[in-house]
Design a protein around this motif. Structure first.
Motif, PDB file in Angstrom:
ATOM      1  N   MET A   1       0.837  -1.440  -0.118  1.00 62.67           N
ATOM      2  CA  MET A   1      -0.085   0.008  -0.049  1.00 62.67           C
ATOM      3  C   MET A   1       0.955   1.198  -0.200  1.00 62.67           C
ATOM      4  N   ALA A   2       2.132   1.038   0.808  1.00 59.03           N
ATOM      5  CA  ALA A   2       2.776   2.330   0.713  1.00 59.03           C
ATOM      6  C   ALA A   2       3.436   2.509  -0.425  1.00 59.03           C
ATOM      7  N   MET A   3       3.710   3.842  -0.833  1.00 51.65           N
ATOM      8  CA  MET A   3       4.631   4.393  -2.097  1.00 51.65           C
ATOM      9  C   MET A   3       6.066   4.658  -1.465  1.00 51.65           C
ATOM     10  N   ALA A   4       6.859   4.628  -2.383  1.00 47.85           N
ATOM     11  CA  ALA A   4       8.533   4.700  -2.183  1.00 47.85           C
ATOM     12  C   ALA A   4       8.407   6.152  -1.373  1.00 47.85           C
ATOM     13  N   TYR A 220     -16.668 -14.413   3.350  1.00 47.97           N
ATOM     14  CA  TYR A 220     -16.687 -13.340   4.178  1.00 47.97           C
ATOM     15  C   TYR A 220     -16.949 -12.041   3.180  1.00 47.97           C
ATOM     16  N   GLU A 221     -17.441 -11.054   3.982  1.00 51.97           N
ATOM     17  CA  GLU A 221     -17.642  -9.777   3.279  1.00 51.97           C
ATOM     18  C   GLU A 221     -16.297  -8.840   3.445  1.00 51.97           C
ATOM     19  N   TRP A 222     -16.069  -8.068   2.289  1.00 57.58           N
ATOM     20  CA  TRP A 222     -14.898  -7.115   2.620  1.00 57.58           C
ATOM     21  C   TRP A 222     -15.399  -5.834   2.588  1.00 57.58           C
ATOM     22  N   VAL A 223     -15.003  -4.876   3.401  1.00 58.08           N
ATOM     23  CA  VAL A 223     -15.708  -3.456   3.131  1.00 58.08           C
ATOM     24  C   VAL A 223     -14.511  -2.250   3.258  1.00 58.08           C
ATOM     25  N   ASP A 224     -13.239  -2.682   3.775  1.00 63.87           N
ATOM     26  CA  ASP A 224     -12.255  -1.622   3.915  1.00 63.87           C
ATOM     27  C   ASP A 224     -11.972  -1.015   2.396  1.00 63.87           C
ATOM     28  N   LYS A 225     -11.809   0.354   2.205  1.00 65.03           N
ATOM     29  CA  LYS A 225     -11.435   0.956   1.260  1.00 65.03           C
ATOM     30  C   LYS A 225      -9.682   1.134   1.351  1.00 65.03           C
ATOM     31  N   THR A 226      -9.437   1.900   0.208  1.00 64.40           N
ATOM     32  CA  THR A 226      -7.878   2.363   0.375  1.00 64.40           C
ATOM     33  C   THR A 226      -8.185   3.506   1.268  1.00 64.40           C
ATOM     34  N   ASN A 227      -7.204   3.848   2.345  1.00 64.32           N
ATOM     35  CA  ASN A 227      -7.120   5.040   3.270  1.00 64.32           C
ATOM     36  C   ASN A 227      -6.910   6.368   2.338  1.00 64.32           C
ATOM     37  N   ALA A 228      -8.001   7.170   2.816  1.00 70.46           N
ATOM     38  CA  ALA A 228      -8.246   8.566   2.001  1.00 70.46           C
ATOM     39  C   ALA A 228      -6.604   8.980   1.730  1.00 70.46           C
ATOM     40  N   ASN A 233      -6.710   9.241  -8.215  1.00 72.71           N
ATOM     41  CA  ASN A 233      -7.392   8.670  -9.273  1.00 72.71           C
ATOM     42  C   ASN A 233      -9.048   8.694  -8.653  1.00 72.71           C
ATOM     43  N   THR A 234      -9.490   9.604  -7.880  1.00 73.85           N
ATOM     44  CA  THR A 234     -10.988   9.342  -7.485  1.00 73.85           C
ATOM     45  C   THR A 234     -11.836   9.940  -8.562  1.00 73.85           C
ATOM     46  N   ASN A 235     -11.406  10.776  -9.183  1.00 72.88           N
ATOM     47  CA  ASN A 235     -12.087  11.458 -10.440  1.00 72.88           C
ATOM     48  C   ASN A 235     -13.020  10.245 -11.177  1.00 72.88           C
ATOM     49  N   SER A 236     -12.353   9.064 -11.555  1.00 74.73           N
ATOM     50  CA  SER A 236     -12.942   8.184 -12.330  1.00 74.73           C
ATOM     51  C   SER A 236     -13.963   7.334 -11.592  1.00 74.73           C
ATOM     52  N   ILE A 255      -6.067  -5.589  -3.545  1.00 72.52           N
ATOM     53  CA  ILE A 255      -6.909  -5.618  -4.579  1.00 72.52           C
ATOM     54  C   ILE A 255      -8.391  -5.348  -3.949  1.00 72.52           C
ATOM     55  N   LEU A 256      -8.560  -6.067  -3.029  1.00 77.64           N
ATOM     56  CA  LEU A 256     -10.014  -5.784  -2.245  1.00 77.64           C
ATOM     57  C   LEU A 256     -10.108  -4.249  -1.971  1.00 77.64           C
ATOM     58  N   ARG A 257      -9.228  -3.539  -1.356  1.00 74.37           N
ATOM     59  CA  ARG A 257      -9.165  -2.234  -1.103  1.00 74.37           C
ATOM     60  C   ARG A 257      -9.646  -1.352  -2.303  1.00 74.37           C
TER      61      ARG A 257
END
Ligand SMILES: NC(=O)CC[C@H](N)C(=O)O
Length: 430
Positions: A1-4, A220-228, A233-236, A255-257
């Motif tokens: 998840m982390a970037m460089a 199981y259900e998955w609900v977590d999103k990528t941390n804001a 890329n949220t415009n898409s 992938i799930l996030r």
């Protein structure tokens, strides 16, 4: 998840003057050692200090007869696995917890590993799945604002072997020239080189079902999103919700996030979940995940994919792409040393654009074996191999690499939007 840019956040005290230097008289490193800790850090400013981990002798014995003396910083023991090299500069924690590495030792070509320790946010699954980590140098100092533990403590607690002090460049050249090799890592001095060599020659990763061990046992259900803070890329996003079933062949949580961030309501199901049950749940789309090992060793998964083809839009990632390739009538083959790293150029044949992508696979789909109508949408520019497929007639799309890129660049994130578009079009036309 982390970037460089996030993970390379060294916090060095101003009183620390220079790089670690080896003190030949004392046999230690003359540096200030920063142990990662959630409590305020204290920095010794001078003096000879020992390496902040316990090390003992180890050996890596490869099936080609080469023996590489090493030092261990992880769990003790003797373990067998396939050795692959990974060229990612950052993201060792995501690599350690990616279930697709089950059955493998991962050698990092980046010569210094461990500098950012480990943290609770960068896990791709609940445990480490690889068999061992092989590195040149273990960073003597560990510092990052999210760090809660050193890499050595983390591997030891999780019973994963870790070795350093090997010539990782020489081993990588060998793997590139001769192909991936089976090896044995051992800290047991009682075992002879010959015993370890025989062991390495008595096992093979080809033909073994590795996904059943790493898949979840019930839905199981998955609900977590990528941390804001990390999202982009949220415009898409179109603000609508899509019901997705994710087949877990060893799924990476990012992938799930990403799917969740794109508005999907996700049910994760085990690799053996019957296709008929999945269809009863009336999904808008189905995702076939990444996963370890040989796609030809899991014919039951190919059958499931076949049963779902044409009934609902499907999206395959890595192992999921290979299973789709087989389900469409194509063949997969083992590559010489595979692709493992965060810097693989891929051409999107539809747009002509090149994406820098994160990859981790040893097998590939042979495009010549695919039936008419199946389009190769992406090509790996390093070797021309098939990196993506589409079969519009059946609402199929797949990528051989990792659009969720964790670790890795985010050039391919739009593939999630394309899956959303596929589900949307299919919904509108039905
Ligand atoms: N990351 C993955 O899904 C890996 C796919 C497959 N196990 C391979 O090695 O090719």
């Amino acid at each position: 998840m982390a970037m460089a840019t996030r993970t390379l956040g060294f916090v060095l005290p101003t009183s620390l003057s220079s790089q670690p230097s080896f003190d030949r008289r004392g046999g230690g490193f003359r540096v200030s050692v920063i142990r990662c800790s959630t409590s305020p850090l204290t920095f010794p400013t001078s003096g000879v200090v020992e390496k902040p981990w316990t090390s003992y002798n180890a050996r890596l014995v490869l099936e080609d007869g080469s023996i590489w003396p090493a030092k261990s910083f992880g769990a003790p023991g003797t373990r067998i696995a396939e050795l692959v090299f990974n060229t990612s500069l950052t993201g060792y924690q995501e690599i350690l917890t990616d279930p697709s590495y089950a059955g493998q030792f991962v050698l990092m070509t980046n010569p210094q590993i461990g500098n950012t320790g480990v943290n609770p946010d960068d896990e791709e699954s609940g445990q480490c799945f690889l068999t061992g980590l092989v590195i040149r140098n273990l960073s003597i100092s560990t510092s990052n604002w999210r760090c809660t533990k050193t890499l050595a403590d983390y591997l030891t607690e999780r019973d994963i072997m870790g070795v350093y002090d090997l010539d990782t460049r020489a081993i990588t050249r060998r793997l590139r020239e001769d192909g991936s090799l089976i090896g044995v890592l051992s800290t047991e001095q009682s075992k002879t080189d010959d015993e370890l060599l025989q062991m390495s020659r008595s096992w093979d990763i080809v033909g073994i079902d590795l996904i059943s061990d790493v898949s979840c046992k019930s839905p199981y259900e998955w609900v977590d999103k990528t941390n804001a803070e990390w999202d982009f890329n949220t415009n898409s996003r179109d603000g609508k919700s899509y019901k997705v079933i994710a087949y877990d062949f060893g799924i990476k949580q990012n992938i799930l996030r990403r799917l969740s961030s794109y508005g999907c309501q996700i049910t994760v199901v085990p690799s053996t979940f019957p296709a008929a049950e999945a269809l009863k749940m009336n999904p808008d789309g189905i995702l076939f995940s990444n996963g370890p090992g040989d796609p030809s060793a899991v014919p039951y998964a190919v059958e499931t994919v076949k049963e779902l083809l044409g009934k609902v839009p499907v999206y395959g990632i890595c192992m999921g792409h290979q299973l789709l390739g087989q389900a469409l009538g194509g063949k997969t083959f083992k590559m010489k040393f595979g692709h493992h790293g965060g810097n693989h150029p891929v051409r999107n044949n539809r747009t002509g654009q090149v994406e820098i992508s994160a990859q981790n696979h040893n097998y590939a789909v042979d495009p010549a074996s695919l039936p008419g109508g199946v389009e190769v949408t992406h090509v790996n520019l390093n070797d021309g191999s098939c990196a993506g497929l589409s079969f519009p007639e059946m609402n199929v799309m797949s990528l051989q690499y990792h659009p969720e890129a964790s670790p890795g660049p985010h050039d391919s994130d739009n593939a999630f939007r394309e899956f959303i578009e596929l589900m949307k079009r299919s919904k509108q036309s039905s």
